[in-house]
Design a protein around this motif. Structure first.
Motif, short mmCIF file in Angstrom:
data_model
loop_
_atom_site.label_atom_id
_atom_site.label_comp_id
_atom_site.label_asym_id
_atom_site.label_seq_id
_atom_site.Cartn_x
_atom_site.Cartn_y
_atom_site.Cartn_z
N THR A 22 35.57 42.19 40.90
CA THR A 22 36.90 41.73 42.48
C THR A 22 36.59 42.33 43.58
O THR A 22 36.65 42.07 44.83
CB THR A 22 38.49 42.02 41.38
OG1 THR A 22 38.35 43.45 42.17
CG2 THR A 22 38.75 40.95 40.37
N ASP A 54 40.22 37.49 33.15
CA ASP A 54 41.16 37.57 33.71
C ASP A 54 41.45 39.36 34.23
O ASP A 54 42.86 40.23 33.87
CB ASP A 54 43.06 36.93 32.49
CG ASP A 54 43.72 37.09 34.18
OD1 ASP A 54 43.69 37.22 35.44
OD2 ASP A 54 44.95 36.48 33.46
N PRO A 58 44.60 38.47 41.91
CA PRO A 58 43.85 37.88 42.51
C PRO A 58 42.35 38.07 42.75
O PRO A 58 42.21 39.10 43.13
CB PRO A 58 44.58 37.47 43.81
CG PRO A 58 46.30 37.60 43.63
CD PRO A 58 45.71 39.18 42.84
N ILE A 59 41.07 37.61 42.88
CA ILE A 59 39.83 37.33 43.05
C ILE A 59 39.73 37.39 44.82
O ILE A 59 39.96 35.62 45.15
CB ILE A 59 39.24 36.96 42.06
CG1 ILE A 59 39.21 36.89 40.66
CG2 ILE A 59 37.83 36.66 42.69
CD1 ILE A 59 38.70 35.74 39.71
N THR A 64 34.54 35.65 45.05
CA THR A 64 34.71 34.65 44.43
C THR A 64 33.20 33.59 45.11
O THR A 64 32.51 33.05 44.32
CB THR A 64 35.76 33.47 44.92
OG1 THR A 64 36.68 34.35 44.04
CG2 THR A 64 35.12 31.48 43.62
N THR A 70 36.86 31.60 40.54
CA THR A 70 38.32 31.74 41.48
C THR A 70 39.24 32.23 40.41
O THR A 70 39.06 32.67 39.17
CB THR A 70 38.24 30.23 41.33
OG1 THR A 70 38.64 29.65 39.83
CG2 THR A 70 37.42 29.93 42.38
N THR A 71 39.86 32.31 40.80
CA THR A 71 41.39 33.52 40.46
C THR A 71 41.86 32.31 39.46
O THR A 71 42.07 32.87 38.38
CB THR A 71 42.32 33.61 41.51
OG1 THR A 71 41.79 34.53 42.25
CG2 THR A 71 44.02 34.09 40.98
N GLU A 72 42.08 30.90 39.82
CA GLU A 72 42.55 30.09 39.13
C GLU A 72 41.68 29.92 37.42
O GLU A 72 42.04 30.05 36.76
CB GLU A 72 42.63 28.85 39.46
CG GLU A 72 43.38 28.45 41.22
CD GLU A 72 42.71 29.31 42.18
OE1 GLU A 72 43.95 29.90 42.79
OE2 GLU A 72 42.28 29.58 41.77
N ARG A 75 42.15 32.99 35.77
CA ARG A 75 43.54 32.90 34.64
C ARG A 75 43.79 31.83 33.27
O ARG A 75 44.37 31.98 32.56
CB ARG A 75 44.73 32.77 35.98
CG ARG A 75 45.34 33.78 36.54
CD ARG A 75 46.06 33.28 37.69
NE ARG A 75 46.15 34.77 38.70
CZ ARG A 75 46.76 34.76 39.36
NH1 ARG A 75 47.68 33.08 40.50
NH2 ARG A 75 46.88 35.48 39.98
#
Length: 239
Positions: A22, A54, A58-59, A64, A70-72, A75
């Motif tokens: 991250t 995960d 947040p990343i 990214t 990405t965070t999404e 996760r």
């Protein structure tokens, strides 16, 4: 350049290791992807494993932009960070238990961040992994006065090592291993990986001291600040 009369014995099989994360703070940032593999003497990868975690935070967009995760996505598709940290640590321990040297480019970053993640998740940390082969430290020691950056992509190009998919953990790990093999064929290394490991401890400390002096001179560090030269693991201080 001193061409070696004999290649070191450890060149026949090496482990490779890389993390994408991250950010660049080894104490606060988290693992996003990881790769552990094994290369033969020709640089062919004969065993490999990848992880997507995960990270639990947040990343940042900047991270990214580097590795593409990405965070999404992390996760939705990533495994719990604690499980990934445990499995990566176990994989590295298994290679080291075989006496296999592990290559990591700028090893003090990857191993320090992994150690802090281990502390964070209650996993036994690799506090003194050895033998480690760090092409970043070795290249600077053996070719000290070469101009230019020492990023993996630049150094890989210098030693004619292809790097496709830079900043993917697997691509970076394999390229670093191949650079290590190129270095072993270009310079007269000590006879064992353990001897080379010990030399790198001193080289990394001296390189950090030199960089500290330079950064103080150009105003990037205060006179009382220092760059941590611990290698291959800096101080572990998980939040």
């Amino acid at each position: 350049m001193s061409i070696p009369a004999q290649l070191p014995a450890w060149i026949t099989r090496i482990g490779v290791f890389d993390l994408e994360t991250t950010g660049v703070d080894v104490t606060a940032d988290r693992i996003v992807t990881a790769h552990v593999g094994v290369l033969d003497r020709h640089g062919r990868e004969i065993a490999a494993r990848d992880w997507l975690a995960d990270p639990g935070i947040p990343i940042p967009d900047g991270a990214t932009a580097v590795h593409g995760v990405t965070t999404e996505h992390a996760r939705a598709q990533g495994r719990p960070a604690g499980e990934v940290v445990q499995e990566v640590s176990k994989a590295l321990r298994a290679l080291l238990a075989q006496g296999m040297p592990i290559v990591a480019y700028n090893a003090s970053y990857d191993f320090s961040l992994l150690a802090n993640e281990a502390e964070r998740h209650g996993v036994p940390a690799l506090v003194d992994p050895q033998p480690i082969i760090d092409p970043f430290v070795i290249d600077k020691a053996y070719d000290r006065y070469r101009c230019g950056k020492r990023t993996l992509s630049v150094v890989a190009e210098h030693y004619a090592v292809p790097l496709d998919g830079a900043h993917e953990a697997s691509a970076d790990a394999v390229a670093a291993g191949r650079v290590a093999l190129a270095l072993a064929r270009s310079f007269a290394f000590p006879g064992t990986a353990s001897e080379l490991h010990t030399q790198q401890i001193a080289w990394a400390r001296a390189q950090a001291a030199s960089l500290t002096d330079y950064f103080i001179t150009v105003g990037r560090l205060d006179p009382l600040e220092t760059i941590d030269g611990g290698w291959p693991v800096r101080s572990v201080d998980a939040p």
